[in-house]
Design an enzyme around this catalytic site. Structure first.
Site, PDB file in Angstrom:
ATOM      1  N   HIS A 135      80.440  39.931  43.704  1.00 20.61           N
ATOM      2  CA  HIS A 135      81.657  39.142  43.482  1.00 20.61           C
ATOM      3  C   HIS A 135      82.873  39.771  44.154  1.00 20.61           C
ATOM      4  O   HIS A 135      83.653  39.070  44.795  1.00 20.61           O
ATOM      5  CB  HIS A 135      81.873  38.989  41.969  1.00 20.61           C
ATOM      6  N   ASP A 172      88.137  43.483  33.757  1.00 16.16           N
ATOM      7  CA  ASP A 172      88.558  42.374  34.618  1.00 16.16           C
ATOM      8  C   ASP A 172      90.069  42.435  34.855  1.00 16.16           C
ATOM      9  O   ASP A 172      90.837  42.423  33.889  1.00 16.16           O
ATOM     10  CB  ASP A 172      88.166  41.048  33.931  1.00 16.16           C
TER      11      ASP A 172
HETATM   12  C1  HEM Z   1      87.581  40.533  40.807  1.00 17.90           C
HETATM   13  C2  HEM Z   1      85.072  38.681  37.104  1.00 17.90           C
HETATM   14  C3  HEM Z   1      86.027  34.195  38.691  1.00 17.90           C
HETATM   15  C4  HEM Z   1      88.750  36.054  42.216  1.00 17.90           C
HETATM   16  C5  HEM Z   1      86.820  40.418  39.672  1.00 17.90           C
HETATM   17  C6  HEM Z   1      86.272  41.529  38.904  1.00 17.90           C
HETATM   18  C7  HEM Z   1      85.587  41.001  37.864  1.00 17.90           C
HETATM   19  C8  HEM Z   1      85.675  39.568  37.972  1.00 17.90           C
HETATM   20  C9  HEM Z   1      84.873  41.758  36.771  1.00 17.90           C
HETATM   21  C10 HEM Z   1      86.448  43.007  39.239  1.00 17.90           C
HETATM   22  C11 HEM Z   1      87.652  43.629  38.617  1.00 17.90           C
HETATM   23  C12 HEM Z   1      88.966  43.143  39.175  1.00 17.90           C
HETATM   24  O1  HEM Z   1      89.383  43.517  40.284  1.00 17.90           O
HETATM   25  O2  HEM Z   1      89.578  42.346  38.487  1.00 17.90           O
HETATM   26  C13 HEM Z   1      85.109  37.300  37.225  1.00 17.90           C
HETATM   27  C14 HEM Z   1      84.447  36.384  36.333  1.00 17.90           C
HETATM   28  C15 HEM Z   1      84.705  35.131  36.781  1.00 17.90           C
HETATM   29  C16 HEM Z   1      85.546  35.261  37.953  1.00 17.90           C
HETATM   30  C17 HEM Z   1      83.596  36.796  35.134  1.00 17.90           C
HETATM   31  C18 HEM Z   1      84.263  33.800  36.225  1.00 17.90           C
HETATM   32  C19 HEM Z   1      83.890  33.611  34.978  1.00 17.90           C
HETATM   33  C20 HEM Z   1      86.850  34.319  39.775  1.00 17.90           C
HETATM   34  C21 HEM Z   1      87.412  33.203  40.514  1.00 17.90           C
HETATM   35  C22 HEM Z   1      88.189  33.737  41.496  1.00 17.90           C
HETATM   36  C23 HEM Z   1      88.105  35.179  41.386  1.00 17.90           C
HETATM   37  C24 HEM Z   1      87.173  31.727  40.208  1.00 17.90           C
HETATM   38  C25 HEM Z   1      89.032  33.045  42.555  1.00 17.90           C
HETATM   39  C26 HEM Z   1      88.681  31.952  43.169  1.00 17.90           C
HETATM   40  C27 HEM Z   1      88.664  37.419  42.119  1.00 17.90           C
HETATM   41  C28 HEM Z   1      89.384  38.315  43.015  1.00 17.90           C
HETATM   42  C29 HEM Z   1      89.033  39.610  42.625  1.00 17.90           C
HETATM   43  C30 HEM Z   1      88.129  39.470  41.484  1.00 17.90           C
HETATM   44  C31 HEM Z   1      90.330  37.916  44.144  1.00 17.90           C
HETATM   45  C32 HEM Z   1      89.508  40.913  43.248  1.00 17.90           C
HETATM   46  C33 HEM Z   1      88.610  41.261  44.411  1.00 17.90           C
HETATM   47  C34 HEM Z   1      89.078  42.504  45.116  1.00 17.90           C
HETATM   48  O3  HEM Z   1      89.908  42.360  46.030  1.00 17.90           O
HETATM   49  O4  HEM Z   1      88.635  43.603  44.753  1.00 17.90           O
HETATM   50  N1  HEM Z   1      86.428  39.235  39.083  1.00 17.90           N
HETATM   51  N2  HEM Z   1      85.762  36.591  38.195  1.00 17.90           N
HETATM   52  N3  HEM Z   1      87.289  35.490  40.341  1.00 17.90           N
HETATM   53  N4  HEM Z   1      87.929  38.136  41.231  1.00 17.90           N
HETATM   54 FE1  HEM Z   1      86.786  37.382  39.766  1.00 17.90          FE
END
Ligand code: HEM
Length: 406
Positions: free
Chosen positions: A314, A215
């Site tokens: 996601h 993450d």
């Molecule tokens: C990407 C997990 C909640 C925004 C990711 C990734 C994972 C992840 C595994 C892919 C790796 C990375 O690029 O960091 C989670 C989990 C969440 C969560 C487990 C809740 C428990 C959120 C929330 C937001 C968010 C609430 C914003 C409102 C993003 C964004 C990316 C991302 C902007 C990058 C997307 C990209 O441009 O590739 N998240 N996330 N995430 N997450 Fe989450």
């Protein structure tokens, strides 16, 4: 061997080095063993931006919201921010904080990369007679579908984030700040989070969350040309965009306590879990191919013509439009507060995102996620906060919030 491993894998450069007065420098004279580089490592408190935003994540995080006590107006708040800044600056160098009898919980440790970050919640402006200076960006976050927010564990007049690579150092810092608030502010809620300990992996790498995913991969990087514009209010704020002058060099923090429904998640096959996120679990590589840091190809099709990264994955839904990558810096920590009454883990993500404007950062992304993200059935948003994080105290005689309060 353990000590050698952990020392070798902490950052090679130690910008603050062994600060004056901390046990690392005393040891040369006293002959006591030197602190490892982990304990001796320090981040300066003073600077154009507050610490705890761009620094790599430490192993521990404590997040506390305070409410002003009745009768604490602008003078009381000003005096509190002065006490807090002086204590945070001292502790960041491993020095004993001024203004109280120290509780000695961090006595043997160096600064251990301690950072302290202060924010102002919307209600504090009226209470301190500063309503005219409330930034437009602090307008309440809109309600999102599926929100199950506990308001008692949300919001708050002031927000303090403490991060450090040692749990005792983090406890000491937060406890000290709480003691220094006596009479001026009381704790509204407090939560503690954790991340990887430095040295736990063979080489430094992106951490994992409690769903097992890597993450943070696609976070904006300080080396990106757009990084500052996305994360920080400029040094010369644009009044035309509603940026108050006192927020120069500041940022806005969105805090969300997001419980993970881990019993449900763990019943999914790895293949299904990877479809939900759009990345491979073990390597963090996008399902469109390559390695962890390979750019995501959202148009890529599988041999049978399906999207390699599913429509509700996601990372597809979270990617801001215009293909410019995430317009917020995510710096969240895992939490685990035991078990709930039904036996399921009370665990998840203390999501923290810093951005120059939440209305172009968090809000549109969360709006899309709440509607269309395959991850939503495995999580529950339980609390929420939005805070104006002013620029840093650049001058050692200054304090955080000075441009607002003076
Ligand atoms: C990407 C997990 C909640 C925004 C990711 C990734 C994972 C992840 C595994 C892919 C790796 C990375 O690029 O960091 C989670 C989990 C969440 C969560 C487990 C809740 C428990 C959120 C929330 C937001 C968010 C609430 C914003 C409102 C993003 C964004 C990316 C991302 C902007 C990058 C997307 C990209 O441009 O590739 N998240 N996330 N995430 N997450 Fe989450």
């Amino acid at each position: 061997a353990l000590a050698a491993t952990s020392a070798a894998s902490t950052p090679a450069s130690t910008p603050g080095g062994a600060a004056p007065g901390n046990p690392a420098s005393d040891s040369a004279a006293g002959g006591a063993p030197a602190l490892t580089s982990l304990g001796a490592h320090a981040y300066p408190f003073h600077g154009a931006h507050q610490a705890g935003i761009v620094q790599p994540m430490q192993a521990r995080m404590l997040s506390t919201a305070f409410d002003l006590t009745a009768g604490t107006g602008r003078p009381g708040l000003t005096s509190l921010m002065k006490r807090w800044s002086a204590a945070a600056a001292a502790m960041a160098e491993g020095r004993t904080p001024p203004g109280l009898t120290d509780d000695d919980t961090a006595l043997d440790a160096g600064p251990s990369s301690l950072t302290v970050t202060f924010g102002f919640g919307a209600p504090v402006f009226a209470k301190a007679g500063l309503a005219a200076r409330l930034p437009a960006a602090l307008a309440p976050l809109p309600p999102f579908p599926e929100d199950a927010l506990d308001r008692r564990r949300s919001d708050g007049d002031l927000w303090v984030q403490v991060c450090a690579d040692d749990a005792l150092v983090a406890f000491h810092a937060m406890r000290t700040l709480q003691r220094l608030a006596a009479g001026a502010a009381t704790v509204r809620w407090q939560m503690s989070g954790f991340s990887r300990s430095p040295g736990a992996t063979a080489q430094p790498r992106t951490g994992r969350n409690l769903m097992g995913q890597i993450d943070g991969t696609n976070n904006p990087k300080p080396t990106d040309s757009t990084f500052d514009a996305r994360v920080f209010v400029p040094a010369e704020p644009d009044a035309g965009k509603g940026q108050p002058a006192w927020m120069a060099g500041g940022s806005y923090a969105v805090f969300r306590r997001i419980r993970m429904l881990l019993d449900h998640w763990d019943q999914q096959t790895t293949d299904r879990q990877e479809q939900v996120i759009g990345r491979h679990k073990a390597s963090g590589a996008p399902l469109s191919g390559g390695a962890e840091t390979t750019p995501v190809d959202l148009a890529k099709l599988t041999p049978d013509g399906a999207l390699a990264i599913p429509g509700d994955a996601h990372i597809r839904v979270a990617t801001p439009d215009a293909n410019q990558g995430a317009a917020m810096l995510r710096r969240g920590y895992s939490y685990h507060d035991g078990l709930r009454a039904d036996g399921s883990p009370d665990a998840g993500l203390l999501f923290v995102a810093f951005q120059s404007d939440p209305l172009t950062g968090f809000v549109p992304v969360q709006r899309k996620l709440a509607r269309a993200d395959a991850l939503s059935v495995f999580i529950a948003h339980e609390s929420s906060g939005l805070y104006a994080v002013p620029g840093g105290a650049a001058d050692p005689s200054g304090y955080v919030g000075q441009a607002l309060l003076e």
